[in-house]
Design an enzyme around this catalytic site. Structure first.
Site, PDB file in Angstrom:
ATOM      1  CB  CYS A 172      38.138  52.947  18.871  1.00 35.52           C
ATOM      2  SG  CYS A 172      37.380  52.038  17.572  1.00 35.52           S
ATOM      3  CD  GLN A 173      45.070  50.758  18.978  1.00 32.46           C
ATOM      4  OE1 GLN A 173      44.779  49.689  19.274  1.00 32.46           O
ATOM      5  NE2 GLN A 173      46.426  51.214  19.039  1.00 32.46           N
TER       6      GLN A 173
END
Ligand SMILES: C[S@@+](CC[C@H](N)C(=O)[O-])C[C@H]1O[C@@H](n2cnc3c(N)ncnc32)[C@H](O)[C@@H]1O
Length: 465
Positions: A172-173
């Site tokens: 999850c960036q």
């Protein structure tokens, strides 16, 4: 001058020597000294321990942000050349085929295979050591070591049959804009990793998908990230639901919460697995209704498996020591199962600690307060000892270093060994880990516990029966 350079110079070491002593890459030390990277506390812990300061102080001195749960331990930059590894055994007819994206060592999909109904036919990961370990344990799978953004689903389609299920844990960036699926194209640099996952699912057309992530994603951007992902997967034809599962509820000797999003094209209202063990804890995601109520199962179920029930048969060793043979029979059902017929004991090697660290370890307790007089900073669970009779707290990517999250052995004066970490993550003693010890520890800490994979697989099988 950064504190790393200052302390290194005082010790009269070159950057190369510091890298060698801390099993770090030379480029990592160089970039850290120049302030070019923002490492996590996990990544700098070995350097901090070697330099004799706490990771917290080192982070502060580097003016870095505090540890962020999102993306914990993930690497997202391209590491070396892309390559593929052919499958070792042919594909078995009449199995439910599975493709594992962002597979790491493939803990989740290994668990699926344990049901005897699924077969993993392809895996993809950025890091070469992960791809090699994945391949050594998924003998029917074609493995790709590449950045997912640099190849297309065709690579998988050319080498594997259409999967029944696609699994994956895209890091999850975070992302700012929501783009409709129809506007997405493969190889578009603006795509985030979730969008790549969706593009692969859409191309491979599995009946089911399983997406796994850190619990921090629930609150990421006030829930917007999760909503976006759910909408994205719905828009390509999947009926989706999500839940936070804690492994301790299902027989894992570890309290480890992970967010799972599961979808299917069969219009099945997925029934999530019922807990098999009882455990009381204050979860990270406690306020969400999708998280199982804590007190519901008291009395009706056996208690969660404890740390010593999982590792108590392993030979006692001192810091810096190791053992290669079992010295006794398994003492508990968990130990008997997890040995899985192994004849020799691998990876039961304890980290060497400095005299100062040994003193901290000897005095350590359930949290950092027991050693507050000996350390200058750290998280509340740094330098903390595990309870013998409880499941462990979450195993991180740095569990062989006491400064990491609660990872000192319940009764021996040392941090956990890789074997003990693997056991708490439910990897059987026969699972083959490839790479250097530092890589193996990360492989173990980053994985989805196979046992949780098996539980989810059984639930899917029950849903399609
Ligand atoms: C949490 S781990 C996966 C754990 C795995 N699902 C399991 O069951 O053990 C996430 C993985 O994503 C991989 N990864 C990160 N960015 C990637 C990218 N751009 N392309 C391919 N893999 C990537 C990392 O190397 C890491 O192994």
């Amino acid at each position: 001058m950064t504190v790393v350079k200052e302390l290194r110079t005082k010790l009269g070491l070159t950057q190369k020597q510091l890298a060698a002593n801390t099993s770090s890459k030379l480029a990592f030390i160089q970039k850290m000294e120049r302030g070019l990277i923002t490492p996590t506390i996990e990544e700098i812990a070995p350097v901090a321990e070697f330099l004799g300061i706490t990771p917290g102080i080192l982070l502060d001195s580097l003016k870095l942000r505090a540890l962020d749960n999102i993306g914990e331990g993930y690497k997202t930059s391209l590491q070396g050349e892309a390559f593929t590894i052919p499958r070792v055994k042919p594909i078995t007819p009449d199995r439910l085929y599975m493709v594992d994206l962002f597979c790491g060592v493939g803990g989740l999909s290994y668990g699926f295979e344990q049901t005897g109904r699924f077969e993993v036919v392809a895996g993809l990961d950025l890091l070469s050591d992960r791809a090699k370990t994945f391949s050594a344990n998924h003998l029917h799978a074609f493995s790709v070591c590449s950045d997912i953004t640099k190849i297309t689903p065709q690579t998988i389609q050319d080498n594997a049959p259409r999967p029944f299920i696609v699994a994956g844990g895209p890091p999850c960036q975070g992302f700012s804009s929501i783009r409709p699926f129809r506007t997405l194209t493969v190889n578009d640099e603006r795509n985030n990793l979730f969008e790549h996952f969706a593009l692969y699912v859409d191309a491979l057309q599995p009946e089911w998908f399983v997406m796994e992530n850190v619990v921090g994603m629930l609150t990421h951007k006030n829930g917007e990230t999760l909503t976006t992902i759910l909408e994205l997967m719905q828009s390509i034809g999947y009926r989706v639901s999500w839940k936070v599962l804690n492994g301790a509820y299902y027989g894992l000797p570890q309290s480890r919460e992970r967010l799972f999003i599961i979808g299917n094209r069969q219009n099945v209202d997925f029934v999530w697995p019922e807990p098999t063990h009882f455990y009381v804890y204050q979860g990270m995601a406690g306020r969400y209704s999708q998280v199982l109520a804590r007190d519901l199962f008291h009395g009706a179920l056996p208690p969660a498996v404890s740390v010593m029930e999982a590792i108590g048969d392993l030979p006692p060793i001192i810091a810096g020591g190791n053992a290669t043979q079992y010295e006794r029979e398994p003492l508990t059902p968990y130990q008997a199962t997890i040995r899985n017929g192994a004849q020799n004991l691998a990876l039961h090697e304890a980290t060497t600690h400095s005299d100062k660290m040994m003193e901290i370890i000897r005095q350590s307790g359930r949290n950092i307060s027991a050693v507050q007089h000996l350390v200058t900073s750290g998280f509340s669970t740094s330098y903390s000892r595990l309870d013998a009779d409880e499941p462990s707290t979450t195993i991180t990517v740095n569990f062989v270093h006491p400064s990491s999250n609660r990872c000192i052995h319940p009764i021996q004066h040392r941090a956990l060994t890789p074997r003990e970490g693997a056991r708490l993550q439910s990897f059987p003693d026969t699972f083959v880990f490839n790479g250097k010890k530092t890589q193996i520890v990360k492989q173990i800490g980053n994985a989805v516990p196979p046992l949780l994979g098996e539980v989810i697989a059984e639930a899917i099988l029950a849903n399609i029966a």
